[in-house]
Enzyme design. Structure first.
Site, PDB file in Angstrom:
ATOM      1  CD  GLN A   1      21.368  37.381-111.137  1.00 16.31           C
ATOM      2  OE1 GLN A   1      22.219  37.954-110.928  1.00 16.31           O
ATOM      3  NE2 GLN A   1      20.191  37.784-111.595  1.00 16.31           N
ATOM      4  CG  ASN A   2      16.710  35.070-105.996  1.00 14.29           C
ATOM      5  OD1 ASN A   2      17.479  35.803-106.182  1.00 14.29           O
ATOM      6  ND2 ASN A   2      15.755  34.909-106.292  1.00 14.29           N
ATOM      7  CB  VAL A   3      21.330  31.919-101.842  1.00 16.61           C
ATOM      8  CG1 VAL A   3      22.373  32.285-102.589  1.00 16.61           C
ATOM      9  CG2 VAL A   3      21.037  33.326-100.751  1.00 16.61           C
TER      10      VAL A   3
ATOM     11  CG  HIS B   1      25.053  34.055-107.076  1.00 15.53           C
ATOM     12  ND1 HIS B   1      24.178  35.210-107.250  1.00 15.53           N
ATOM     13  CD2 HIS B   1      25.921  34.112-108.053  1.00 15.53           C
ATOM     14  CE1 HIS B   1      24.732  36.027-108.225  1.00 15.53           C
ATOM     15  NE2 HIS B   1      25.873  35.283-108.753  1.00 15.53           N
TER      16      HIS B   1
ATOM     17  CB  CYS C   1      34.094  20.723 -94.607  1.00 10.09           C
ATOM     18  SG  CYS C   1      35.756  20.692 -93.885  1.00 10.09           S
TER      19      CYS C   1
ATOM     20  CB  CYS D   1      37.459  17.030 -95.930  1.00  4.46           C
ATOM     21  SG  CYS D   1      35.778  17.275 -94.880  1.00  4.46           S
TER      22      CYS D   1
ATOM     23  CB  SER E   1      18.661  45.677-110.857  1.00  4.02           C
ATOM     24  OG  SER E   1      19.590  45.103-109.897  1.00  4.02           O
TER      25      SER E   1
ATOM     26  N   GLY F   1      11.608  48.881-111.830  1.00  9.23           N
ATOM     27  CA  GLY F   1      12.844  49.851-111.908  1.00  9.23           C
ATOM     28  C   GLY F   1      13.975  49.510-112.890  1.00  9.23           C
TER      29      GLY F   1
ATOM     30  CB  CYS G   1       8.034  38.433-110.832  1.00  7.57           C
ATOM     31  SG  CYS G   1       9.481  38.919-111.203  1.00  7.57           S
TER      32      CYS G   1
END
Length: 277
Positions: free
Chosen positions: A106-108, A124, A132, A135, A225, A251, A267
């Site tokens: 889910q990280n970018v 994501h 762009c 185009c 989470s 958590g 982790c």
């Protein structure tokens, strides 16, 4: 100090799995120095009033885009220099050994790519790519940084803390004179290749990930989470298929009531202790 019981439980879970489906979130990258939004007491939401850019606002407002890119320009050198940590490297090794069937992040932040993972979907998107809206032309974010520098040779601003998407905080005064380049091919609007809040992941990508999950025999959530539905839906699908689900996150998570196993460790501390056979 990692709890030896947790090590043993995760070891048993991973050993039983032949085609492991792994989903990672911001918690796997905090040990690389990238903060997350949601961690209790320490995430950006808890510590500040910072909120990520909304999709509709970016599309609709030139001043919102100017603000986004000015902040991103300042934060980019630091954000793009982060390196994968032990957890990213372990998952790459599990892939090479044939244990990990598919990885969805889910990280970018491109840290799994930097680690060498290949059987992977960036749910994501990734901040290291820009495209762009007119185009569809793609450009590397590092290349765009050079365009920013050329357009803003005298523009200076100081970064105060970098967010999970490379954003920093700047005042309206600092942003006002920042020049944003248009698409080199059609003059259209440039947008990072990421799913902003308020936008949705493409149906094509969702279907592809569901197919990879259908081929898997167990699911591991690492550092998330699972508050965002775009990722959570795959955990619901895994539950429907009655796959064993392990959650490794500091958590509470949305899966705690139905996960087969919940581990409250970092982790980067727990994953390297697992022997992959």
């Amino acid at each position: 100090m990692t709890d030896p019981v947790e090590v043993e439980e995760l070891q048993r879970f991973v050993s039983k799995s032949k085609r492991l489906f792994v989903m990672t979130g911001a918690g796997i990258s905090t040990e690389s120095g990238i903060p997350d939004y949601r961690s209790e007491g320490v995430g950006l939401y808890a510590r500040t009033d910072r909120r990520p850019v909304q999709h509709a606002e970016f599309i609709r407002s030139a001043s919102a885009r100017q603000r986004y890119w000015a902040r991103n320009f300042v934060g980019w050198p630091q954000f793009s220099s982060h390196q994968p940590n032990k957890a990213h490297l372990v998952l790459r090794d599990w892939e090479k050994l044939g244990k990990l069937h598919w990885l969805v992040t889910q990280n970018v932040d491109a840290l799994h790519t930097k680690a060498g993972s290949q059987r992977m979907t960036e749910l994501h998107g990734c901040t290291h790519r820009v495209f762009c809206l007119g185009c569809g032309d793609q450009i590397l974010r590092s290349e765009l940084q050079e365009h920013f520098e050329a357009l803003n040779p005298t523009w200076k601003a100081e970064a105060f803390g970098v967010a999970p998407d490379g954003d920093v905080f700047l005042t309206d005064e600092q942003v006002r004179n920042f020049q944003v380049p248009a698409c080199r091919k059609c003059g259209g609007i440039l947008k990072p290749d990421v799913t902003f809040f308020g936008d949705t992941v493409s149906q094509e990508k969702v279907s592809f990930v569901h197919q990879r999950l259908a081929e898997s025999d167990s699911m591991l959530i690492a550092g998330s989470s699972m508050q965002v539905y775009s990722g959570y839906r795959f955990a619901l699908a895994a539950r429907e298929k009655k796959l064993p689900i392990a959650v490794l996150n500091i958590g509470p998570t949305r899966l705690d009531h139905f996960a087969s196993l919940k581990l409250n460790s970092r982790c980067g501390e727990l994953l390297p202790l697992i022997v992959c056979t």
